[in-house]
Design a protein around this motif. Sequence first.
Motif, PDB file in Angstrom:
ATOM      1  N   ALA A  77      29.306 -22.880 -44.824  1.00 49.78           N
ATOM      2  CA  ALA A  77      29.486 -23.230 -46.235  1.00 49.78           C
ATOM      3  C   ALA A  77      28.278 -22.884 -47.086  1.00 49.78           C
ATOM      4  CB  ALA A  77      29.798 -24.716 -46.361  1.00 49.78           C
ATOM      5  N   GLY A  78      27.200 -22.449 -46.437  1.00 49.05           N
ATOM      6  CA  GLY A  78      25.997 -22.077 -47.171  1.00 49.05           C
ATOM      7  C   GLY A  78      25.063 -23.232 -47.458  1.00 49.05           C
ATOM      8  N   SER A  79      25.339 -24.410 -46.884  1.00 44.14           N
ATOM      9  CA  SER A  79      24.481 -25.572 -47.121  1.00 44.14           C
ATOM     10  C   SER A  79      23.229 -25.571 -46.248  1.00 44.14           C
ATOM     11  CB  SER A  79      25.275 -26.862 -46.863  1.00 44.14           C
ATOM     12  OG  SER A  79      26.408 -26.932 -47.699  1.00 44.14           O
ATOM     13  N   LEU A  80      23.298 -24.877 -45.127  1.00 46.09           N
ATOM     14  CA  LEU A  80      22.149 -24.774 -44.223  1.00 46.09           C
ATOM     15  C   LEU A  80      21.863 -23.300 -43.955  1.00 46.09           C
ATOM     16  CD1 LEU A  80      22.857 -27.564 -41.551  1.00 46.09           C
ATOM     17  CD2 LEU A  80      21.101 -27.586 -43.335  1.00 46.09           C
ATOM     18  N   PRO A  81      20.611 -22.962 -43.643  1.00 43.58           N
ATOM     19  CA  PRO A  81      20.277 -21.563 -43.352  1.00 43.58           C
ATOM     20  C   PRO A  81      20.839 -21.112 -42.009  1.00 43.58           C
ATOM     21  CG  PRO A  81      18.379 -22.978 -43.001  1.00 43.58           C
ATOM     22  CD  PRO A  81      19.414 -23.837 -43.638  1.00 43.58           C
ATOM     23  N   GLU A  82      20.959 -19.821 -41.816  1.00 40.66           N
ATOM     24  CA  GLU A  82      21.477 -19.245 -40.580  1.00 40.66           C
ATOM     25  C   GLU A  82      20.642 -19.652 -39.371  1.00 40.66           C
ATOM     26  OE1 GLU A  82      23.785 -17.065 -37.958  1.00 40.66           O
ATOM     27  OE2 GLU A  82      24.186 -17.583 -40.054  1.00 40.66           O
ATOM     28  N   ALA A  83      19.349 -19.904 -39.591  1.00 42.28           N
ATOM     29  CA  ALA A  83      18.464 -20.285 -38.483  1.00 42.28           C
ATOM     30  C   ALA A  83      18.905 -21.581 -37.810  1.00 42.28           C
ATOM     31  CB  ALA A  83      17.028 -20.429 -38.993  1.00 42.28           C
ATOM     32  N   SER A  84      19.653 -22.420 -38.514  1.00 42.70           N
ATOM     33  CA  SER A  84      20.122 -23.686 -37.937  1.00 42.70           C
ATOM     34  C   SER A  84      21.088 -23.468 -36.785  1.00 42.70           C
ATOM     35  CB  SER A  84      20.799 -24.529 -39.019  1.00 42.70           C
ATOM     36  OG  SER A  84      19.914 -24.824 -40.077  1.00 42.70           O
ATOM     37  N   MET A  85      21.653 -22.273 -36.689  1.00 47.28           N
ATOM     38  CA  MET A  85      22.586 -21.957 -35.604  1.00 47.28           C
ATOM     39  C   MET A  85      21.862 -21.540 -34.331  1.00 47.28           C
ATOM     40  SD  MET A  85      25.825 -22.224 -36.594  1.00 47.28           S
ATOM     41  CE  MET A  85      26.811 -21.011 -35.694  1.00 47.28           C
ATOM     42  N   HIS A  86      20.546 -21.468 -34.384  1.00 45.16           N
ATOM     43  CA  HIS A  86      19.788 -20.962 -33.236  1.00 45.16           C
ATOM     44  C   HIS A  86      18.691 -21.929 -32.803  1.00 45.16           C
ATOM     45  CE1 HIS A  86      21.691 -16.999 -33.676  1.00 45.16           C
ATOM     46  NE2 HIS A  86      21.562 -17.188 -34.982  1.00 45.16           N
ATOM     47  N   ARG A  87      18.920 -23.219 -32.977  1.00 48.99           N
ATOM     48  CA  ARG A  87      17.938 -24.214 -32.556  1.00 48.99           C
ATOM     49  C   ARG A  87      17.994 -24.407 -31.041  1.00 48.99           C
ATOM     50  NH1 ARG A  87      20.042 -29.133 -31.656  1.00 48.99           N
ATOM     51  NH2 ARG A  87      18.158 -30.212 -32.329  1.00 48.99           N
ATOM     52  N   LEU A  88      16.924 -24.954 -30.474  1.00 48.93           N
ATOM     53  CA  LEU A  88      16.853 -25.192 -29.032  1.00 48.93           C
ATOM     54  C   LEU A  88      17.419 -26.570 -28.723  1.00 48.93           C
ATOM     55  CD1 LEU A  88      15.854 -23.744 -26.478  1.00 48.93           C
ATOM     56  CD2 LEU A  88      13.684 -24.962 -26.732  1.00 48.93           C
ATOM     57  N   ASP A  89      18.476 -26.621 -27.935  1.00 42.27           N
ATOM     58  CA  ASP A  89      19.148 -27.889 -27.643  1.00 42.27           C
ATOM     59  C   ASP A  89      19.608 -27.878 -26.186  1.00 42.27           C
ATOM     60  OD1 ASP A  89      20.375 -30.323 -27.771  1.00 42.27           O
ATOM     61  OD2 ASP A  89      22.046 -29.680 -29.023  1.00 42.27           O
ATOM     62  N   TYR A  90      18.972 -28.682 -25.362  1.00 49.15           N
ATOM     63  CA  TYR A  90      19.346 -28.751 -23.948  1.00 49.15           C
ATOM     64  C   TYR A  90      18.922 -30.109 -23.399  1.00 49.15           C
ATOM     65  CZ  TYR A  90      14.378 -28.069 -22.976  1.00 49.15           C
ATOM     66  OH  TYR A  90      13.021 -28.224 -22.928  1.00 49.15           O
ATOM     67  N   GLY A  91      19.375 -30.437 -22.183  1.00 45.01           N
ATOM     68  CA  GLY A  91      18.940 -31.668 -21.533  1.00 45.01           C
ATOM     69  C   GLY A  91      20.096 -32.565 -21.118  1.00 45.01           C
ATOM     70  N   ILE A  92      19.743 -33.647 -20.438  1.00 42.38           N
ATOM     71  CA  ILE A  92      20.726 -34.557 -19.841  1.00 42.38           C
ATOM     72  C   ILE A  92      20.877 -35.853 -20.619  1.00 42.38           C
ATOM     73  CG2 ILE A  92      20.372 -33.666 -17.501  1.00 42.38           C
ATOM     74  CD1 ILE A  92      18.505 -36.080 -17.019  1.00 42.38           C
ATOM     75  N   SER A  93      20.194 -35.992 -21.744  1.00 43.74           N
ATOM     76  CA  SER A  93      20.116 -37.298 -22.390  1.00 43.74           C
ATOM     77  C   SER A  93      21.471 -37.796 -22.897  1.00 43.74           C
ATOM     78  CB  SER A  93      19.108 -37.267 -23.539  1.00 43.74           C
ATOM     79  OG  SER A  93      19.486 -36.334 -24.534  1.00 43.74           O
ATOM     80  N   PHE A  94      22.341 -36.904 -23.396  1.00 43.21           N
ATOM     81  CA  PHE A  94      23.646 -37.342 -23.880  1.00 43.21           C
ATOM     82  C   PHE A  94      24.499 -37.875 -22.723  1.00 43.21           C
ATOM     83  CE2 PHE A  94      23.631 -34.210 -27.729  1.00 43.21           C
ATOM     84  CZ  PHE A  94      22.679 -35.003 -28.343  1.00 43.21           C
ATOM     85  N   GLY A  95      24.560 -37.123 -21.637  1.00 39.82           N
ATOM     86  CA  GLY A  95      25.327 -37.582 -20.478  1.00 39.82           C
ATOM     87  C   GLY A  95      24.765 -38.863 -19.895  1.00 39.82           C
ATOM     88  N   LEU A  96      23.447 -38.954 -19.845  1.00 41.96           N
ATOM     89  CA  LEU A  96      22.798 -40.160 -19.335  1.00 41.96           C
ATOM     90  C   LEU A  96      23.146 -41.363 -20.198  1.00 41.96           C
ATOM     91  CD1 LEU A  96      20.756 -41.764 -17.642  1.00 41.96           C
ATOM     92  CD2 LEU A  96      18.935 -40.813 -19.082  1.00 41.96           C
ATOM     93  N   MET A  97      23.105 -41.201 -21.519  1.00 48.57           N
ATOM     94  CA  MET A  97      23.396 -42.314 -22.416  1.00 48.57           C
ATOM     95  C   MET A  97      24.845 -42.765 -22.269  1.00 48.57           C
ATOM     96  SD  MET A  97      21.678 -44.236 -24.456  1.00 48.57           S
ATOM     97  CE  MET A  97      20.265 -43.318 -25.073  1.00 48.57           C
ATOM     98  N   ALA A  98      25.759 -41.827 -22.035  1.00 47.85           N
ATOM     99  CA  ALA A  98      27.157 -42.200 -21.804  1.00 47.85           C
ATOM    100  C   ALA A  98      27.296 -43.030 -20.529  1.00 47.85           C
ATOM    101  CB  ALA A  98      28.027 -40.942 -21.716  1.00 47.85           C
ATOM    102  N   CYS A  99      26.566 -42.652 -19.496  1.00 48.30           N
ATOM    103  CA  CYS A  99      26.614 -43.401 -18.240  1.00 48.30           C
ATOM    104  C   CYS A  99      26.003 -44.790 -18.403  1.00 48.30           C
ATOM    105  CB  CYS A  99      25.894 -42.628 -17.134  1.00 48.30           C
ATOM    106  SG  CYS A  99      26.790 -41.149 -16.588  1.00 48.30           S
ATOM    107  N   VAL A 100      24.997 -44.915 -19.250  1.00 49.00           N
ATOM    108  CA  VAL A 100      24.426 -46.230 -19.552  1.00 49.00           C
ATOM    109  C   VAL A 100      25.495 -47.127 -20.184  1.00 49.00           C
ATOM    110  CG1 VAL A 100      22.819 -47.475 -21.061  1.00 49.00           C
ATOM    111  CG2 VAL A 100      22.031 -45.491 -19.765  1.00 49.00           C
ATOM    112  N   GLY A 101      26.234 -46.576 -21.151  1.00 54.90           N
ATOM    113  CA  GLY A 101      27.282 -47.350 -21.799  1.00 54.90           C
ATOM    114  C   GLY A 101      28.361 -47.787 -20.829  1.00 54.90           C
ATOM    115  N   ALA A 102      28.753 -46.893 -19.910  1.00 55.55           N
ATOM    116  CA  ALA A 102      29.780 -47.234 -18.930  1.00 55.55           C
ATOM    117  C   ALA A 102      29.270 -48.244 -17.913  1.00 55.55           C
ATOM    118  CB  ALA A 102      30.253 -45.962 -18.224  1.00 55.55           C
TER     119      ALA A 102
END
Length: 234
Positions: free
Chosen positions: A129-154
């Motif tokens: 939509a042009g609200s964020l720059p194209e560079a936002s599509m190339h950020r570094l995002d990795y790791g286990i924290s989301f899966g870990l947090m889901a297991c904490v909730g369960a």
Amino acid sequence: MIEHARRGLRGLWRMLPKPTSTPFTFCYALILLGTALYADFGDQETVSLLLRESSTDGAHLAERPLVVLIASALWVAGGLLSAYGLAFALVLAALERRVGGARTAGVFLLGHVLATLATELPVAGAVAAGSLPEASMHRLDYGISFGLMACVGALSGLLPRRGEVALLGVAVLTCAQDLIELIDPLSSWGHPIALLTGVACRSLIREDGSAGGTGPAAVPGPRAAEATDEDVLL
């Protein structure tokens, strides 16, 4: 004091994943240990390349979603010194003892995928939509924290009331701190989404109102109660 330290170490050892009682967590933890060792001591140019190629940013999700969703969960952000590694081993092992490896893997994967998509897809939409720059599509995002947090909730729903409140309290405080500091907005919002995903999975991983699988919590009696009390230490 020495005796208390020994008891503490023995308790910690009992809670760690084992190849016989928690094979999924044990094998997964070995993989994470290997990638963490390589991230800390391997060739850093190669490590940086692998992390970039494993990132679940908007561009990679559009090109090869299945590959990066799996690859991103093979790394521990922070390497060997990260607290996520120990938390992963304790939380997933405790959950697997109660509901089995298949359900544990399902909760982890669901939290990892849903939280990733819930945070990355709006970014992709904002870029389109042009609200964020194209560079936002190339950020570094990795790791286990989301899966870990889901297991904490369960897992919290399978503990005695005191353990449930303590574990959820720590998780909520962690999410609140992330949102206040907002160092990484996507991760900060992804953690509570993953936690709520895990909480929502509680009814799915139970059978007849109790934990499934063959772990201590599935078998009533003194030994089951003793094992449950140990896991309150988490």
